[in-house]
Scaffold this active site. Structure first.
Site, short mmCIF file in Angstrom:
data_model
loop_
_atom_site.label_atom_id
_atom_site.label_comp_id
_atom_site.label_asym_id
_atom_site.label_seq_id
_atom_site.Cartn_x
_atom_site.Cartn_y
_atom_site.Cartn_z
N HIS A 259 0.91 -1.28 0.08
CA HIS A 259 0.04 0.15 -0.05
C HIS A 259 0.74 1.12 0.01
CE1 HIS A 259 -3.66 2.36 1.19
NE2 HIS A 259 -2.50 3.15 1.72
N GLU A 260 1.95 1.27 0.98
CA GLU A 260 2.58 2.52 1.07
C GLU A 260 3.65 2.67 -0.14
OE1 GLU A 260 1.69 4.63 3.05
OE2 GLU A 260 0.29 3.40 4.40
N HIS A 263 1.70 4.48 -2.69
CA HIS A 263 2.00 5.80 -2.48
C HIS A 263 3.25 6.41 -3.05
CE1 HIS A 263 -1.70 6.68 -0.50
NE2 HIS A 263 -1.66 5.85 0.61
N GLU A 289 -4.66 7.72 -2.91
CA GLU A 289 -5.09 6.42 -2.40
C GLU A 289 -5.48 5.35 -3.34
OE1 GLU A 289 -4.63 6.60 0.68
OE2 GLU A 289 -5.67 4.24 1.12
ZN LIG Z 1 -3.03 5.05 1.90
#
Ligand SMILES: [Zn+2]
Length: 495
Positions: A259-260, A263, A289
């Protein structure tokens, strides 16, 4: 002459960007490195920097430069920068400097109070700080624009172009569309977890390999550890991401890292030639996101990804875990209490609860002291389960205590954008899943770079997504994806 005026603008915005970068580094340090004893001093340091940013934003010279540029014929990207900056400057000018500093201090204090309250499961100690924060955010919204709903004003800071009027029906459609899937699998045996004890050092090495394989550039970014995973960009060549490792849960930590990394790769793909002009910013939090969710969910929870991952787990950790077992374990549909561990199908219901509660808290129709009871009731009604403690209820998330009110909808917007990006990508890369299984992630990242990243904030997020995928409906794309993946796994189909 517009060239000279543009240069003057970039000189002014470069200073603002440097101050923001310094504040971001202090905030990163607070969550990753700083001993808790540094909390009081850090609040003051961050408040000072916020005040300096504010001074530069409201400086008459900046407004004059922007006004001059606004009257001149400009290339499209420069015109977009002027538009972005004029909106930001207008927001800054209307908020008094004293309120800006008070907010920055309350946010830093709120973060520390939240951390303590979560550790000791003591909402009462946090409530006065949270109450103060909501009061300040109401003042801020009213100062910016007293004619609009305060929630719309706050939301604009995260996802310009989205309002309560668009969010309410969108959440209603999602709630209605998700219920049949959740009902269809209710009572069916949940997939087995991938259980065991997994060495943390070995996990870290695995995470680093996965992150680099996806395309995260470690010469221009780094991975660290924090209580709550997050990402931040200090500068174009310095993107920080954090994760949290669990000795007894291999997949939870890994999905956080993916997830990160999503980003982080977005930040690394923003147009660096335009540094400091806002054109090198993400277009919105929701679009940010979408990049994390795309990698975490669409790629990271797919069977082809686990086929690629299994031999790497064996190499780093020594564990034999079947790809099919990981795929099943990573894709339950089961209402649970903690948002960051929620499955793809129920996740947006966690956001729906927070969205409705923060609107009520901001409007004042819900008092902060009544938040724990209202939270527990909302979980019982929406997800059919009730938290036993505030630590697994309204104290679980960092956002409100840090002053991020109006942020939560960005997660759902991100899921919807990601669903449409994934649907478009699958139709354009026919061998997508073969590439994932072979660990060939570069064409996927290149597609995202081309369709999303390189555009920075040259247009608003909904327009960037529309240009990337055509006229698609995010709610439809997400529900199709969930039925396809979870329906198959559970052996249920849409009636
Ligand atoms: Zn996030």
């Amino acid at each position: 002459m517009s060239g000279a005026t543009w240069v003057s603008l970039t000189e002014q915005t470069a200073k603002i960007a440097a101050l923001r970068a310094t504040a971001a580094l202090l905030e990163w340090d607070q969550q990753v490195m700083m001993p808790t004893g540094g909390g009081d001093a850090r609040s003051g340091q961050i408040a000072l920097l916020a005040g300096l940013v504010h001074e530069h934003m409201v400086a008459p010279a900046l407004s004059a430069t922007l006004a001059e540029l606004a009257t001149q014929p400009l290339p499209a990207d420069q015109a977009a920068a002027v538009r972005n900056l004029q909106r930001d400057v207008a927001r800054a000018i209307r908020v008094p400097a004293a309120l800006v500093s008070e907010l920055a201090r309350a946010q830093a204090d709120g973060f520390q109070a939240w951390l303590d309250a979560k550790q000791s499961n003591d909402f009462a100690s946090f409530a006065p700080k949270l109450s103060h924060l909501f009061a300040l955010k109401r003042q801020e919204a009213s100062a910016i624009d007293p004619t609009r709903h305060p929630y719309d004003v706050l939301l604009e800071a995260f996802d310009p172009g989205t309002t309560l009027a668009t969010l309410r029906p969108l959440f209603a459609r999602l709630e209605e569309g998700l219920r049949p899937l959740i009902d269809a699998v209710r009572g069916l045996p949940a997939p087995a977890e991938v259980s065991g004890t997994f060495d943390l050092t070995a996990q870290k090495a695995l995470h680093e390999q996965v992150m680099v394989a996806l395309g995260f550039d470690t010469h221009r970014g780094r991975l660290d550890f924090s209580e709550h995973p997050f990402s931040t960009a200090i500068a174009n060549g310095d993107t920080r991401i954090t994760t949290h490792l669990y000795a007894d849960d291999l997949l939870a930590g890994l999905s956080g890292t993916m997830h990160e990394a999503g980003h982080g790769m977005y930040e690394q793909g923003l147009p660096k030639a335009l540094a400091g002009t806002t054109l090198d910013d993400a277009a919105s939090y929701g679009l940010h996101e979408s990049q994390s969710r795309f990698w975490e969910n669409f790629i990271g929870r797919s069977l082809p990804f686990f086929r690629w991952l299994a031999p790497r787990i064996k190499a780093h950790i020594g564990a034999d875990v079947a790809p099919e077992a990981m795929f099943a374990a990573a894709n339950p549909v089961e209402p649970t209490l903690i948002r960051i561990f929620a499955d793809e199908a129920t996740y947006n219901l966690h956001i729906l609860v927070r969205f409705r509660l923060e609107v009520a808290l901001l409007e004042g129709s819900l008092a902060v002291e009544d938040l724990p009871a209202a939270w527990n009731e909302a979980y019982a009604t929406t997800l059919g389960i009730r938290p036993a403690t505030d630590r697994e209820g309204c104290l679980q998330d960092v956002h409100w205590g840090s002053g991020a009110i109006g942020y939560f909808p960005s997660y759902t917007l991100g899921n919807l954008y990601a669903a449409s990006l994934a649907a478009a990508l699958q139709s354009e890369l026919p061998d997508l899943w073969g590439q994932v299984e072979r660990g060939e992630f570069a064409p996927i990242l290149a597609w995202l770079r081309d369709r999303v990243h390189r555009h920075g904030h040259s247009a608003e997020a909904p327009d960037i997504v529309r240009a990337a995928v055509g006229d698609r409906d995010g709610v439809t794309d997400l529900l199709d994806h969930l039925w396809s993946r979870h329906g198959k796994l559970y052996g249920v189909s849409r009636s």
